[in-house]
Scaffold this motif. Structure first.
Motif, PDB file in Angstrom:
ATOM      1  N   VAL A  42      34.730 -50.069  39.851  1.00 13.26           N
ATOM      2  CA  VAL A  42      35.929 -50.903  39.850  1.00 13.26           C
ATOM      3  C   VAL A  42      36.433 -51.070  38.423  1.00 13.26           C
ATOM      4  N   LEU A  46      40.041 -49.981  36.673  1.00 13.62           N
ATOM      5  CA  LEU A  46      40.952 -51.007  36.164  1.00 13.62           C
ATOM      6  C   LEU A  46      41.140 -50.942  34.656  1.00 13.62           C
ATOM      7  N   GLY A  57      45.080 -52.918  41.566  1.00 17.15           N
ATOM      8  CA  GLY A  57      44.220 -54.094  41.490  1.00 17.15           C
ATOM      9  C   GLY A  57      44.816 -55.274  42.229  1.00 17.15           C
ATOM     10  N   TYR A 117      39.697 -57.435  40.473  1.00 18.97           N
ATOM     11  CA  TYR A 117      40.918 -56.748  40.923  1.00 18.97           C
ATOM     12  C   TYR A 117      42.156 -57.553  40.560  1.00 18.97           C
TER      13      TYR A 117
END
Length: 122
Positions: A42, A46, A57, A117
């Motif tokens: 993740v 990002l 996100g 996110y």
């Protein structure tokens, strides 16, 4: 978009989790190793710091909390199998916790990912 952007995250997570199991004594990775394996894909996506990464996100943060049955089903279809394995491995690493304590700590971890996110700059 979710399929295109999220599937590679799930596949990388699955690979990293299985590498943790293979490298761990007795096949039982530490909690820290499991969380790192889960969150790294993740964070890598990002950290791209581009408009597409931020848009994705924001969409994922919204999708993970959307009450719509259709959205829940779509997200579960993509993340379901990988999440089940992750939870199983975390549970094995947390035998010292009763089920209720594990449940709430697990939701804290999932909340952390949702926050990543929603606000990757933090």
């Amino acid at each position: 978009m979710c399929e295109r952007r999220l599937r590679p995250v799930i596949e990388q997570r699955r690979h990293l989790l299985e590498a943790c199991v293979a490298a761990a004594p007795g096949g039982r990775p530490t909690i820290a190793a499991l969380i790192t394996a889960s969150v790294t894909p993740v964070l890598e996506r990002l950290e791209a710091d581009d408009d597409q990464a931020r848009t994705f996100g924001a969409l994922m943060a919204r999708s993970l909390s959307d009450p719509s049955p259709a959205v829940k089903a779509a997200v579960l279809d993509i993340v379901g199998g990988g999440t089940e394995r992750y939870v199983q491995l975390l549970r094995q690493a947390c035998l010292h916790l009763d089920d209720e304590a594990f449940f709430w700590r697990l939701h804290g971890v999932f909340g952390m990912v949702q926050h990543l996110y929603a606000a990757p700059q933090r």
